[in-house]
Design a protein around this motif. Structure first.
Motif, PDB file in Angstrom:
ATOM      1  N   TYR A   1       0.846  -1.201   0.000  1.00  0.00           N
ATOM      2  CA  TYR A   1       0.000   0.000   0.000  1.00  0.00           C
ATOM      3  C   TYR A   1       0.880   1.249   0.000  1.00  0.00           C
ATOM      4  O   TYR A   1       1.962   1.248   0.591  1.00  0.00           O
ATOM      5  CB  TYR A   1      -0.891   0.041   1.249  1.00  0.00           C
ATOM      6  N   ARG A   2       0.386   2.306  -0.645  1.00  0.00           N
ATOM      7  CA  ARG A   2       1.037   3.614  -0.626  1.00  0.00           C
ATOM      8  C   ARG A   2       0.166   4.580   0.160  1.00  0.00           C
ATOM      9  O   ARG A   2      -1.055   4.563   0.042  1.00  0.00           O
ATOM     10  CB  ARG A   2       1.204   4.167  -2.048  1.00  0.00           C
ATOM     11  N   ASN A   3       0.802   5.439   0.925  1.00  0.00           N
ATOM     12  CA  ASN A   3       0.104   6.450   1.708  1.00  0.00           C
ATOM     13  C   ASN A   3      -0.211   7.640   0.800  1.00  0.00           C
ATOM     14  O   ASN A   3       0.695   8.243   0.229  1.00  0.00           O
ATOM     15  CB  ASN A   3       0.997   6.882   2.880  1.00  0.00           C
ATOM     16  N   LEU A   4      -1.493   7.977   0.670  1.00  0.00           N
ATOM     17  CA  LEU A   4      -1.911   9.115  -0.147  1.00  0.00           C
ATOM     18  C   LEU A   4      -2.101  10.377   0.690  1.00  0.00           C
ATOM     19  O   LEU A   4      -2.511  11.395   0.161  1.00  0.00           O
ATOM     20  CB  LEU A   4      -3.214   8.781  -0.889  1.00  0.00           C
ATOM     21  N   GLY A   5      -1.821  10.303   1.982  1.00  0.00           N
ATOM     22  CA  GLY A   5      -1.950  11.464   2.847  1.00  0.00           C
ATOM     23  C   GLY A   5      -3.202  11.426   3.702  1.00  0.00           C
ATOM     24  O   GLY A   5      -3.956  10.445   3.706  1.00  0.00           O
ATOM     25  N   VAL A   6      -3.423  12.515   4.424  1.00  0.00           N
ATOM     26  CA  VAL A   6      -4.569  12.600   5.337  1.00  0.00           C
ATOM     27  C   VAL A   6      -5.865  12.507   4.536  1.00  0.00           C
ATOM     28  O   VAL A   6      -6.042  13.171   3.517  1.00  0.00           O
ATOM     29  CB  VAL A   6      -4.523  13.903   6.165  1.00  0.00           C
ATOM     30  N   SER A   7      -6.748  11.673   5.018  1.00  0.00           N
ATOM     31  CA  SER A   7      -8.035  11.443   4.364  1.00  0.00           C
ATOM     32  C   SER A   7      -9.027  12.546   4.710  1.00  0.00           C
ATOM     33  O   SER A   7      -8.927  13.185   5.762  1.00  0.00           O
ATOM     34  CB  SER A   7      -8.600  10.101   4.848  1.00  0.00           C
ATOM     35  N   ARG A   8     -10.003  12.718   3.845  1.00  0.00           N
ATOM     36  CA  ARG A   8     -11.108  13.635   4.162  1.00  0.00           C
ATOM     37  C   ARG A   8     -12.097  12.972   5.114  1.00  0.00           C
ATOM     38  O   ARG A   8     -12.980  13.632   5.649  1.00  0.00           O
ATOM     39  CB  ARG A   8     -11.816  14.079   2.880  1.00  0.00           C
ATOM     40  N   SER A   9     -11.950  11.679   5.342  1.00  0.00           N
ATOM     41  CA  SER A   9     -12.823  10.962   6.263  1.00  0.00           C
ATOM     42  C   SER A   9     -12.650  11.500   7.685  1.00  0.00           C
ATOM     43  O   SER A   9     -11.537  11.722   8.143  1.00  0.00           O
ATOM     44  CB  SER A   9     -12.503   9.467   6.259  1.00  0.00           C
ATOM     45  N   VAL A  10     -13.765  11.686   8.351  1.00  0.00           N
ATOM     46  CA  VAL A  10     -13.755  12.090   9.757  1.00  0.00           C
ATOM     47  C   VAL A  10     -14.485  11.045  10.606  1.00  0.00           C
ATOM     48  O   VAL A  10     -14.938  11.321  11.705  1.00  0.00           O
ATOM     49  CB  VAL A  10     -14.384  13.496   9.950  1.00  0.00           C
ATOM     50  N   HIS A  11     -14.583   9.838  10.062  1.00  0.00           N
ATOM     51  CA  HIS A  11     -15.274   8.731  10.716  1.00  0.00           C
ATOM     52  C   HIS A  11     -14.821   8.570  12.167  1.00  0.00           C
ATOM     53  O   HIS A  11     -13.636   8.471  12.451  1.00  0.00           O
ATOM     54  CB  HIS A  11     -15.020   7.433   9.929  1.00  0.00           C
ATOM     55  N   GLY A  12     -15.768   8.595  13.074  1.00  0.00           N
ATOM     56  CA  GLY A  12     -15.479   8.397  14.489  1.00  0.00           C
ATOM     57  C   GLY A  12     -14.671   9.509  15.130  1.00  0.00           C
ATOM     58  O   GLY A  12     -14.174   9.352  16.233  1.00  0.00           O
ATOM     59  N   GLY A  13     -14.498  10.631  14.423  1.00  0.00           N
ATOM     60  CA  GLY A  13     -13.748  11.751  14.968  1.00  0.00           C
ATOM     61  C   GLY A  13     -12.237  11.553  14.963  1.00  0.00           C
ATOM     62  O   GLY A  13     -11.506  12.309  15.591  1.00  0.00           O
ATOM     63  N   ALA A  14     -11.760  10.538  14.242  1.00  0.00           N
ATOM     64  CA  ALA A  14     -10.320  10.248  14.209  1.00  0.00           C
ATOM     65  C   ALA A  14      -9.669  10.857  12.962  1.00  0.00           C
ATOM     66  O   ALA A  14     -10.347  11.235  12.018  1.00  0.00           O
ATOM     67  CB  ALA A  14     -10.100   8.731  14.211  1.00  0.00           C
ATOM     68  N   VAL A  15      -8.336  10.935  12.976  1.00  0.00           N
ATOM     69  CA  VAL A  15      -7.572  11.350  11.797  1.00  0.00           C
ATOM     70  C   VAL A  15      -7.173  10.073  11.068  1.00  0.00           C
ATOM     71  O   VAL A  15      -6.551   9.182  11.642  1.00  0.00           O
ATOM     72  CB  VAL A  15      -6.313  12.156  12.193  1.00  0.00           C
ATOM     73  N   TRP A  16      -7.546   9.986   9.806  1.00  0.00           N
ATOM     74  CA  TRP A  16      -7.300   8.806   8.984  1.00  0.00           C
ATOM     75  C   TRP A  16      -6.388   9.165   7.826  1.00  0.00           C
ATOM     76  O   TRP A  16      -6.340  10.308   7.391  1.00  0.00           O
ATOM     77  CB  TRP A  16      -8.617   8.255   8.429  1.00  0.00           C
ATOM     78  N   TYR A  17      -5.698   8.160   7.314  1.00  0.00           N
ATOM     79  CA  TYR A  17      -4.846   8.315   6.142  1.00  0.00           C
ATOM     80  C   TYR A  17      -5.365   7.399   5.046  1.00  0.00           C
ATOM     81  O   TYR A  17      -5.701   6.245   5.301  1.00  0.00           O
ATOM     82  CB  TYR A  17      -3.390   7.957   6.488  1.00  0.00           C
ATOM     83  N   ASP A  18      -5.432   7.937   3.816  1.00  0.00           N
ATOM     84  CA  ASP A  18      -5.840   7.141   2.659  1.00  0.00           C
ATOM     85  C   ASP A  18      -4.656   6.299   2.203  1.00  0.00           C
ATOM     86  O   ASP A  18      -3.544   6.805   2.037  1.00  0.00           O
ATOM     87  CB  ASP A  18      -6.275   8.051   1.499  1.00  0.00           C
ATOM     88  N   MET A  19      -4.920   5.021   1.982  1.00  0.00           N
ATOM     89  CA  MET A  19      -3.901   4.086   1.513  1.00  0.00           C
ATOM     90  C   MET A  19      -4.442   3.379   0.271  1.00  0.00           C
ATOM     91  O   MET A  19      -5.637   3.079   0.196  1.00  0.00           O
ATOM     92  CB  MET A  19      -3.583   3.046   2.591  1.00  0.00           C
ATOM     93  N   ILE A  20      -3.557   3.118  -0.689  1.00  0.00           N
ATOM     94  CA  ILE A  20      -3.957   2.421  -1.908  1.00  0.00           C
ATOM     95  C   ILE A  20      -2.901   1.390  -2.283  1.00  0.00           C
ATOM     96  O   ILE A  20      -1.703   1.629  -2.132  1.00  0.00           O
ATOM     97  CB  ILE A  20      -4.196   3.408  -3.078  1.00  0.00           C
ATOM     98  N   LEU A  21      -3.367   0.254  -2.730  1.00  0.00           N
ATOM     99  CA  LEU A  21      -2.512  -0.784  -3.284  1.00  0.00           C
ATOM    100  C   LEU A  21      -3.025  -1.010  -4.704  1.00  0.00           C
ATOM    101  O   LEU A  21      -4.191  -1.353  -4.883  1.00  0.00           O
ATOM    102  CB  LEU A  21      -2.611  -2.072  -2.468  1.00  0.00           C
ATOM    103  N   GLU A  22      -2.167  -0.780  -5.683  1.00  0.00           N
ATOM    104  CA  GLU A  22      -2.581  -0.980  -7.071  1.00  0.00           C
ATOM    105  C   GLU A  22      -1.825  -2.167  -7.644  1.00  0.00           C
ATOM    106  O   GLU A  22      -0.609  -2.254  -7.509  1.00  0.00           O
ATOM    107  CB  GLU A  22      -2.325   0.282  -7.892  1.00  0.00           C
ATOM    108  N   PHE A  23      -2.593  -3.070  -8.263  1.00  0.00           N
ATOM    109  CA  PHE A  23      -1.975  -4.226  -8.900  1.00  0.00           C
ATOM    110  C   PHE A  23      -1.298  -3.751 -10.174  1.00  0.00           C
ATOM    111  O   PHE A  23      -1.835  -2.907 -10.874  1.00  0.00           O
ATOM    112  CB  PHE A  23      -3.023  -5.288  -9.225  1.00  0.00           C
ATOM    113  N   ASP A  24      -0.128  -4.304 -10.478  1.00  0.00           N
ATOM    114  CA  ASP A  24       0.528  -3.912 -11.720  1.00  0.00           C
ATOM    115  C   ASP A  24      -0.110  -4.651 -12.887  1.00  0.00           C
ATOM    116  O   ASP A  24      -0.992  -5.481 -12.715  1.00  0.00           O
ATOM    117  CB  ASP A  24       2.047  -4.128 -11.643  1.00  0.00           C
ATOM    118  N   SER A  25       0.338  -4.375 -14.084  1.00  0.00           N
ATOM    119  CA  SER A  25      -0.282  -4.941 -15.281  1.00  0.00           C
ATOM    120  C   SER A  25      -0.124  -6.454 -15.374  1.00  0.00           C
ATOM    121  O   SER A  25      -0.829  -7.108 -16.121  1.00  0.00           O
ATOM    122  CB  SER A  25       0.298  -4.283 -16.540  1.00  0.00           C
ATOM    123  N   CYS A  26       0.793  -7.022 -14.596  1.00  0.00           N
ATOM    124  CA  CYS A  26       0.973  -8.471 -14.600  1.00  0.00           C
ATOM    125  C   CYS A  26       0.067  -9.145 -13.572  1.00  0.00           C
ATOM    126  O   CYS A  26       0.113 -10.354 -13.392  1.00  0.00           O
ATOM    127  CB  CYS A  26       2.428  -8.831 -14.287  1.00  0.00           C
TER     128      CYS A  26
END
Length: 178
Positions: A140-165
């Motif tokens: 996963y790669r960290n995309l930075g602070v999320s706009r999510s405010v779920h539960g009043g916590a600070v969240w970070y967006d993470m993404i894992l992208e499959f490569d073409s293989c």
């Protein structure tokens, strides 16, 4: 540890809600009603870890075309798009007495494999800063602070992208979250 990872069934509802209640603060925990909706809406994206008939962990999330999770996804199952590009992870829960044994990693790898098998571009999740490194080990790669405010916590967006293989990015080392 003889753990079976399998797709959730409607009769798992109470056990899933119990595990969630011990894994997350009340403000962040999904409700029993929310789990009932998720089990009906996307059982193919909801897996439980079972030991001797007892649910000891699970992983779940809807499918979406979005590259990040928004708060509406947690409660509105209309956000689930079965043919969407990304598998989200709403929760990766392991009962306290089963932590630090590789179970969270097994659940994550299972979800990753299922997402690949279903032709998804990758997976997305939000996490607290203390878990960024854990998820980076899976690619996963960290995309930075999320706009999510779920539960009043600070969240970070993470993404894992499959490569073409069809393989996930760097990482994949096993480490259990605390």
């Amino acid at each position: 540890m003889d753990i079976i990872i399998r797709q959730v069934m409607p009769e798992d509802l109470d056990a899933v809600a119990r595990v969630e209640a011990v894994c997350f603060p009340q403000a962040e925990a999904a409700s029993r009603a929310s789990f009932a909706q998720r089990i009906r809406a996307f059982p193919e994206s909801f897996f439980v870890a079972e030991r001797q008939g007892e649910i000891v962990g699970f992983i779940n999330g809807c499918v979406t075309d979005s590259r990040v999770i928004c708060d509406e996804m947690f409660e509105d199952i209309r956000c689930h798009r079965p043919e969407g590009a990304y598998q989200s992870i709403f929760g990766l829960d392991v009962a306290p007495e089963f932590r630090r044994q590789g179970l969270a990693a097994r659940l994550m790898r299972h979800m990753m494999a299922q997402a690949q098998k279903r032709g998804k571009k990758g997976l997305i999740l939000t996490c607290k800063d203390r878990l960024i490194g854990y998820y980076e080990q899976f690619g996963y790669r960290n995309l930075g602070v999320s706009r999510s405010v779920h539960g009043g916590a600070v969240w970070y967006d993470m993404i894992l992208e499959f490569d073409s293989c069809g393989k996930e990015g760097e990482g994949g080392h096993e480490k259990e979250k605390s």
